[in-house]
Design a protein around this motif. Structure first.
Motif, PDB file in Angstrom:
ATOM      1  N   GLU A 197      67.337 -10.257  63.640  1.00 37.98           N
ATOM      2  CA  GLU A 197      67.762 -10.441  65.035  1.00 37.98           C
ATOM      3  C   GLU A 197      68.032  -9.091  65.693  1.00 37.98           C
ATOM      4  OE1 GLU A 197      70.570 -13.682  63.513  1.00 37.98           O
ATOM      5  OE2 GLU A 197      70.424 -14.144  65.634  1.00 37.98           O
ATOM      6  N   VAL A 198      68.558  -8.143  64.943  1.00 43.02           N
ATOM      7  CA  VAL A 198      68.767  -6.798  65.488  1.00 43.02           C
ATOM      8  C   VAL A 198      67.421  -6.231  65.929  1.00 43.02           C
ATOM      9  CG1 VAL A 198      69.505  -4.438  64.955  1.00 43.02           C
ATOM     10  CG2 VAL A 198      70.810  -6.375  64.055  1.00 43.02           C
ATOM     11  N   ALA A 199      66.392  -6.481  65.104  1.00 40.86           N
ATOM     12  CA  ALA A 199      65.051  -6.001  65.457  1.00 40.86           C
ATOM     13  C   ALA A 199      64.560  -6.649  66.747  1.00 40.86           C
ATOM     14  CB  ALA A 199      64.081  -6.291  64.322  1.00 40.86           C
ATOM     15  N   GLU A 200      64.884  -7.934  66.906  1.00 43.01           N
ATOM     16  CA  GLU A 200      64.421  -8.643  68.107  1.00 43.01           C
ATOM     17  C   GLU A 200      65.121  -8.140  69.370  1.00 43.01           C
ATOM     18  OE1 GLU A 200      65.223 -12.693  67.078  1.00 43.01           O
ATOM     19  OE2 GLU A 200      63.579 -12.775  65.624  1.00 43.01           O
ATOM     20  N   LEU A 204      65.658  -0.592  67.209  1.00 47.04           N
ATOM     21  CA  LEU A 204      65.993   0.121  65.975  1.00 47.04           C
ATOM     22  C   LEU A 204      65.024  -0.183  64.841  1.00 47.04           C
ATOM     23  CD1 LEU A 204      69.882  -0.246  66.018  1.00 47.04           C
ATOM     24  CD2 LEU A 204      68.551   1.816  66.469  1.00 47.04           C
ATOM     25  N   ILE A 205      64.541  -1.421  64.796  1.00 43.21           N
ATOM     26  CA  ILE A 205      63.568  -1.799  63.761  1.00 43.21           C
ATOM     27  C   ILE A 205      62.367  -2.420  64.467  1.00 43.21           C
ATOM     28  CG2 ILE A 205      63.153  -3.116  61.644  1.00 43.21           C
ATOM     29  CD1 ILE A 205      66.134  -3.634  61.461  1.00 43.21           C
ATOM     30  N   LYS A 206      61.191  -2.033  64.013  1.00 41.44           N
ATOM     31  CA  LYS A 206      60.002  -2.719  64.532  1.00 41.44           C
ATOM     32  C   LYS A 206      59.204  -3.215  63.338  1.00 41.44           C
ATOM     33  CE  LYS A 206      55.786  -2.373  67.164  1.00 41.44           C
ATOM     34  NZ  LYS A 206      54.894  -1.635  68.004  1.00 41.44           N
ATOM     35  N   PHE A 207      59.069  -4.538  63.243  1.00 43.03           N
ATOM     36  CA  PHE A 207      58.210  -5.111  62.203  1.00 43.03           C
ATOM     37  C   PHE A 207      56.778  -5.069  62.717  1.00 43.03           C
ATOM     38  CE2 PHE A 207      61.388  -6.406  59.297  1.00 43.03           C
ATOM     39  CZ  PHE A 207      62.491  -6.781  60.052  1.00 43.03           C
ATOM     40  N   SER A 208      55.842  -4.761  61.810  1.00 43.09           N
ATOM     41  CA  SER A 208      54.477  -4.561  62.281  1.00 43.09           C
ATOM     42  C   SER A 208      53.481  -5.120  61.288  1.00 43.09           C
ATOM     43  CB  SER A 208      54.244  -3.063  62.479  1.00 43.09           C
ATOM     44  OG  SER A 208      52.900  -2.799  62.795  1.00 43.09           O
ATOM     45  N   GLY A 458      72.204  -8.614  74.713  1.00 42.08           N
ATOM     46  CA  GLY A 458      71.157  -7.854  74.021  1.00 42.08           C
ATOM     47  C   GLY A 458      71.593  -6.446  73.668  1.00 42.08           C
ATOM     48  N   THR A 459      72.902  -6.253  73.501  1.00 43.71           N
ATOM     49  CA  THR A 459      73.382  -4.905  73.149  1.00 43.71           C
ATOM     50  C   THR A 459      73.853  -4.891  71.700  1.00 43.71           C
ATOM     51  OG1 THR A 459      75.553  -5.493  74.005  1.00 43.71           O
ATOM     52  CG2 THR A 459      74.090  -4.270  75.479  1.00 43.71           C
ATOM     53  N   TYR A 460      73.729  -3.722  71.096  1.00 42.80           N
ATOM     54  CA  TYR A 460      74.083  -3.604  69.692  1.00 42.80           C
ATOM     55  C   TYR A 460      74.884  -2.339  69.468  1.00 42.80           C
ATOM     56  CZ  TYR A 460      73.748  -2.888  64.703  1.00 42.80           C
ATOM     57  OH  TYR A 460      74.061  -2.674  63.380  1.00 42.80           O
ATOM     58  N   GLN A 461      75.875  -2.447  68.593  1.00 42.31           N
ATOM     59  CA  GLN A 461      76.707  -1.293  68.233  1.00 42.31           C
ATOM     60  C   GLN A 461      76.699  -1.158  66.719  1.00 42.31           C
ATOM     61  OE1 GLN A 461      78.851   0.165  70.801  1.00 42.31           O
ATOM     62  NE2 GLN A 461      79.405   1.754  69.365  1.00 42.31           N
TER      63      GLN A 461
ATOM     64  N   SER B  29      69.167 -20.157  59.414  1.00 40.50           N
ATOM     65  CA  SER B  29      68.078 -19.888  60.363  1.00 40.50           C
ATOM     66  C   SER B  29      67.741 -18.408  60.421  1.00 40.50           C
ATOM     67  CB  SER B  29      68.471 -20.386  61.745  1.00 40.50           C
ATOM     68  OG  SER B  29      69.738 -19.875  62.084  1.00 40.50           O
ATOM     69  N   HIS B  30      67.077 -17.898  59.402  1.00 44.20           N
ATOM     70  CA  HIS B  30      66.616 -16.511  59.418  1.00 44.20           C
ATOM     71  C   HIS B  30      65.119 -16.490  59.153  1.00 44.20           C
ATOM     72  CE1 HIS B  30      70.684 -15.219  59.667  1.00 44.20           C
ATOM     73  NE2 HIS B  30      71.017 -15.784  58.545  1.00 44.20           N
ATOM     74  N   PRO B  31      64.354 -16.564  60.225  1.00 42.81           N
ATOM     75  CA  PRO B  31      62.908 -16.648  60.029  1.00 42.81           C
ATOM     76  C   PRO B  31      62.329 -15.347  59.506  1.00 42.81           C
ATOM     77  CG  PRO B  31      63.436 -16.367  62.356  1.00 42.81           C
ATOM     78  CD  PRO B  31      64.730 -16.528  61.645  1.00 42.81           C
ATOM     79  N   VAL B  32      61.158 -15.453  58.928  1.00 40.67           N
ATOM     80  CA  VAL B  32      60.413 -14.266  58.501  1.00 40.67           C
ATOM     81  C   VAL B  32      59.990 -13.535  59.774  1.00 40.67           C
ATOM     82  CG1 VAL B  32      58.314 -13.513  57.320  1.00 40.67           C
ATOM     83  CG2 VAL B  32      59.586 -15.486  56.469  1.00 40.67           C
ATOM     84  N   PRO B  33      60.015 -12.211  59.783  1.00 38.26           N
ATOM     85  CA  PRO B  33      59.556 -11.483  60.969  1.00 38.26           C
ATOM     86  C   PRO B  33      58.169 -11.946  61.375  1.00 38.26           C
ATOM     87  CG  PRO B  33      60.503  -9.956  59.385  1.00 38.26           C
ATOM     88  CD  PRO B  33      60.489 -11.288  58.722  1.00 38.26           C
ATOM     89  N   GLU B  34      58.010 -12.235  62.621  1.00 39.99           N
ATOM     90  CA  GLU B  34      56.776 -12.826  63.119  1.00 39.99           C
ATOM     91  C   GLU B  34      55.569 -11.957  62.802  1.00 39.99           C
ATOM     92  OE1 GLU B  34      54.983 -12.020  66.269  1.00 39.99           O
ATOM     93  OE2 GLU B  34      53.592 -13.665  65.901  1.00 39.99           O
ATOM     94  N   ALA B  35      55.740 -10.642  62.900  1.00 42.95           N
ATOM     95  CA  ALA B  35      54.621  -9.723  62.648  1.00 42.95           C
ATOM     96  C   ALA B  35      54.125  -9.835  61.207  1.00 42.95           C
ATOM     97  CB  ALA B  35      55.036  -8.283  62.941  1.00 42.95           C
ATOM     98  N   TRP B  36      54.998 -10.259  60.284  1.00 42.17           N
ATOM     99  CA  TRP B  36      54.605 -10.368  58.885  1.00 42.17           C
ATOM    100  C   TRP B  36      53.944 -11.703  58.566  1.00 42.17           C
ATOM    101  CZ3 TRP B  36      59.300  -8.104  55.688  1.00 42.17           C
ATOM    102  CH2 TRP B  36      59.406  -6.732  55.976  1.00 42.17           C
TER     103      TRP B  36
END
Lengths: 475, 444
Positions: A197-200, A204-208, A458-461, B29-36
């Motif tokens: 969720e932090v990534a969303e 800070l994190i980008k899944f690719s 949508g803010t994170y600390q 409810s912790h889905p797998v990252p969509e990109a993966w």
């Protein structure tokens, strides 16, 4: 009603992902089973001529106490190890060895006899008769030697999969909690969130999809990555460990010599391989040290030898059901290795390193604990393993982030890491302790979950911790 | 009653009543990252057809191809384009488009009018920096110094890790970390964002950045593909991973300047005597700068990167020269390129320690990176620039050889001392006793 529908949707997605994951697992396992029929057996690379190593698996000593060995195997939950079959084969090997020794003795006697007969100038015809006998013995000897080599290889191949000795301190059924720090009650709240969720919500994190479970840390998360590597490695070096920068790929026999199946590493595609040797991409791991020490003779003066390695670590096998970064394919690690001359020294180092790691992680000021893992979770090479686990809000359980293991002489026997010096020392074996002090990907994911996320805004600390101030002070 | 309590817990998303942690984890409810969850889908390249297929440009493109070692066939591209335009059948048009994209992908980038034409010897020196040290003794090589101080091992390593591998020990390992921290401390304040990058990438991403992954002479390590959906490669430079970060992005603020510390894997080999040792190796650590900028902004950003590199190396006390590279050294993606070479006194040669390139829209068009100006709907192709801020082994080579003293000691450059606990000289490894390699088959 809306809530129920929403849950159903999420559950459906989870089921779909799980079925896809199960399908992958089944495919992998069926492929592995098929492949296992064609693939060389575990340990074959170490036992091949190309490794230039004749490992000493100490089979005789292991089989001398079959009950203990059986208990060890059962406690670890290992299957497909047939001790009886191994014992029979080993018995046959010893018998052939006796035969060879007897033939050696007889040949020596005949050779002496021939020498004496020549000196005493006995008739050539008599000498020739003895020589014919000697030739016959040599042929017999050659046949026996070949048989011995073959059965020795078979014995070693069967014995290679045997686990290390099981320490008496290793719990058998459940983990043993050694120390707990911090309370988890405050963390068991409804507004927990995961690093996904932090990534969303943040950058800070980008899944690719650019690579195998690829991800990027950016900005503060990336800086935290570098700071953690620096912080932990500096503290390990301060304890007297010599830092190293090691290669990231290894020949297959190094991996297997560490008790790791080749499937646990990425395999290099041909043609970048030597004839018959597979290169494995594993990164920073026990193999980093093993590769450095393979076939090295170490003097007593060099002990205790304390080494540290820092770098990327790769792992394609994702047996874990942990989500997101908790089972990512890539991380960075700070690992250490201690080499000692006795088992007692190794266990002493094991205890000291547990405290070192505990003190380092306490600085994070988040709930954690130190445990001894049960036997069924040990690797083949481990006698005992202590894990440092951190409370993970999204999982609502403790997650391993560091570990220390006693490897005994498992690796040194398989990869010919030998003592050199006075006869007494040279006849012994070298004992190792291995530690994974830091796994950056896992730790950063956990630390992010200990921060605070305002999902609506949508803010994170990031979490506040004195350790982060130390990062700014460390040059 | 118990069932009601469980129902209440479920409604609050609290599954802690489950005895099994696996099920609890599954239910939460912790889905797998969509990109993966989706396979890698490379973007369709957007070539500049107006430029490539205009007959007026044919001669210039042909000349460019010849100047850059002759890879690519513009006549084939134009011919395919004309056929594609006339074709009515949808299926055949689809096939022609594939052939067209493949042919167009082989056409190298345009060349800057400032780039000299020809081979490596035509490189133009744009400046000489620092002072060449005059030695009153025969300088030792980094290999000799490293061996003497037990800080470097390159012998008897091929047996376990293959050729061209090495181990840094003690102060050499610390020097590597010091160089990385020094570089980051200097470039981050200049507007760069630090990124941690993946090292294992899909072959399509690597190809889109202009690096070939097939053929005999490519430098890219590939991984066994039968266990993965897509062919995977080891990144030869963070430039590829950083370009992948921006793939399919539509940016609104430019320039974007990012940097990464990464492990680089290259299969390149060399039989040259001077490139033995740690000069040309298969695995090394590098700090890379990467930028995305507006159309026509590439050259300005390239010069900015170059200035940063010059400052970094000047502060290290190195004697170096800046070369504008000629056409045959540009590779497929670079429009303009500068190399920095430093003097290596032991071998008495200039060794490359850095390279910076303006790739204009070459990578952008293949990775679908655009920027959107305010109040406009259409995205415009941006430009990418990359530069080496720190390639560790060669920098260590340069620093150690240039800072050695007659008594055998090696001075640590002042700027690096704070990163090495104030040490002024390299110390011999604290490894006591002897470790000797056992040649031949090791019996027990």
């Amino acid at each position: 009603m809306a809530t129920a529908l929403s849950y159903s949707r999420v559950r459906y997605q989870k089921l779909r992902n799980l079925s896809r994951f199960s399908k992958i697992l089944r495919l992998q396992s069926s492929r592995c089973c098929q492949e296992r029929d064609n693939l060389p057996e575990f340990g074959s690379s170490v036992l091949s001529e190309l490794s230039m190593i004749d490992p000493d698996l100490d089979v005789g000593k292991k089989l001398a106490n079959p009950i203990e060995l059986q208990k060890n195997i059962e406690a670890r939950g290992l299957e497909n190890i047939n001790i009886q079959k191994l014992a029979i084969k080993y018995g046959r090997m010893m018998k052939i060895k006796q035969e060879k020794d007897a033939l050696d003795q007889e040949r020596k006697m005949l050779n002496n006899q021939i020498q004496t007969m020549i000196k005493e100038k006995i008739q050539n015809e008599e000498i020739e008769n003895v020589k014919v006998k000697a030739r016959g013995l040599r042929e017999q000897h050659d046949t026996v030697v070949k048989s011995l080599q073959d059965v020795h290889h078979e014995v070693n191949l069967m014995a290679f999969g045997l686990p290390n000795t099981l320490s008496l301190l290793t719990p058998v059924d459940n983990e043993e909690v050694l120390e707990v720090f911090g309370s988890t009650e405050i963390k068991q709240k409804k507004d927990n969130f995961s690093h996904i969720e932090v990534a969303e919500k943040t950058d800070l994190i980008k899944f690719s999809s650019v690579g195998d479970q690829a991800f990027y840390f950016t900005a503060e998360a990336a800086e935290l990555h570098q700071h953690l590597l620096s912080y932990f490695s500096t503290r390990v070096v301060d304890q007297g460990f010599i830092p190293m920068k090691t290669p990231d790929f290894f020949k297959d026999f190094v991996i297997e010599g560490c008790g790791i199946h080749k499937e646990m590493a990425y395999l290099m595609h041909q043609p970048y391989v030597d004839q018959g040797i597979q290169y494995c991409v594993l990164g920073t791991s026990e193999a980093s040290f093993a590769a450095y020490l393979t076939k090295m003779n170490i003097s007593q003066k060099s002990l205790p030898l304390q080494l540290m390695s820092v770098g990327p670590s790769y792992s394609p096998v994702r047996k874990s059901l942990y989500p997101g970064l908790f089972s990512a394919a890539q991380t960075s690690k700070v690992n250490l290795l201690g080499v000692n001359s006795t088992s007692e020294e190794s266990y002493s180092t094991f205890t000291e390193l547990q405290q070192l790691i505990l003190e380092m992680y306490k600085q994070l000021e988040i709930p954690l604990r130190l445990i001894l893992v049960p036997a069924h979770k040990l690797k083949l090479s481990e006698e005992i393993r202590a894990e440092l686990q951190i409370w993970t809000p999204s999982l609502q359980e403790y997650l391993s982030v560091a570990s220390i293991s006693v490897l005994g002489d498992y690796i040194s026997r398989r990869l010919a890491v030998g003592p050199v010096g006075i006869p007494e020392f040279q006849a012994s074996t070298l004992h190792m302790v291995y530690g994974e002090v830091l796994d950056t990907t896992r730790l950063i994911a956990v630390l992010l979950e200990h921060g605070s996320l305002d999902k609506k805004a949508g803010t994170y600390q990031m979490m506040k911790s004195n350790i982060f101030n130390q990062f700014n002070n460390d040059v | 009653m118990r069932a009601f309590q469980i129902w209440r817990q479920i409604s609050k998303s609290d599954f802690t009543f489950c005895k099994s942690k696996v099920i609890t984890r599954f239910l939460s409810s912790h889905p797998v990252p969509e990109a993966w969850t989706r396979p890698f889908d490379p973007p369709s390249p957007e070539f500049d057809w107006l430029y490539l297929c205009d007959d007026k440009n044919r001669a210039a493109i042909e000349e460019n191809i010849v100047n850059r070692k002759g890879v690519g066939d513009i006549n084939q591209v134009i011919s395919l384009w004309k056929t594609f335009q006339k074709e009515k059948d949808v299926a055949k048009k689809e096939s022609l488009l594939q052939q067209l994209n493949e042919a167009a992908s082989k056409i190298p980038n345009r060349t800057s009018p400032t780039s000299p034409i020809g081979s490596e010897e035509q490189a133009e020196c744009k400046g000489l920096f620092g002072t060449k040290r005059e030695f009153t003794f025969k300088p030792q090589s980094v290999m000799e110094i490293g061996k003497r101080l037990n800080l470097l091992r390159t012998s008897d390593v091929g047996h376990t890790t293959g050729p061209r591998t090495y181990y840094f020990l003690s102060d050499f390992a610390k020097l590597e970390q010091a160089l990385i921290k020094y570089t980051l401390d200097n470039i981050l304040p200049q507007g760069f964002t630090l990124v941690s990058v993946p090292d294992i990438l899909s072959a399509s991403v690597v190809e889109a950045c202009g690096f070939r992954t097939t053929g005999d002479r490519n430098q890219v390590y590939k991984l066994e593909s039968n266990r993965h959906d897509n062919p995977l490669c080891l990144a030869g430079t963070a430039e590829i991973s950083l370009a992948g970060l921006f793939m399919n992005e539509s940016l609104t603020t430019l320039p974007k300047k990012v940097c990464a510390v990464s492990r680089c894997y290259r299969a390149e080999v060399s039989r040259l005597e001077e490139e033995q040792g740690i000069y040309r190796v298969h695995q090394f650590t590098k700090v890379e700068m990467f930028g995305v900028t507006k159309n026509q902004g590439g050259d300005d950003l390239l010069l900015e990167f170059l200035e940063i590199e010059k400052q970094l190396f000047q502060n290290l006390g190195l004697h170096f020269r800046v070369l504008e590279m000629p056409t045959q050294e540009l590779g497929a993606p670079a429009y303009r390129k500068f190399d920095i070479e430093t003097w290596m006194p032991a071998k008495e040669l200039w060794g490359e320690i850095s390279s910076a390139s303006n790739c204009t829209d070459y990578q952008i068009r293949r990775l679908n990176i655009k920027y959107r100006e305010t109040n406009k709907d259409d995205g415009v192709h941006a430009e990418t620039v990359n530069g080496t801020a720190c390639a560790v082994p060669r920098l260590i080579m340069a620093i150690v050889e240039n800072n050695q003293q007659e008594d055998g000691s090696v001075v640590i450059p002042e700027v690096l001392r704070p990163y090495m606990s104030g040490q002024t000289h390299l110390q011999r490894s604290p490894l006591r006793g002897k470790l000797t390699f056992s040649k031949g088959k090791h019996p027990r």
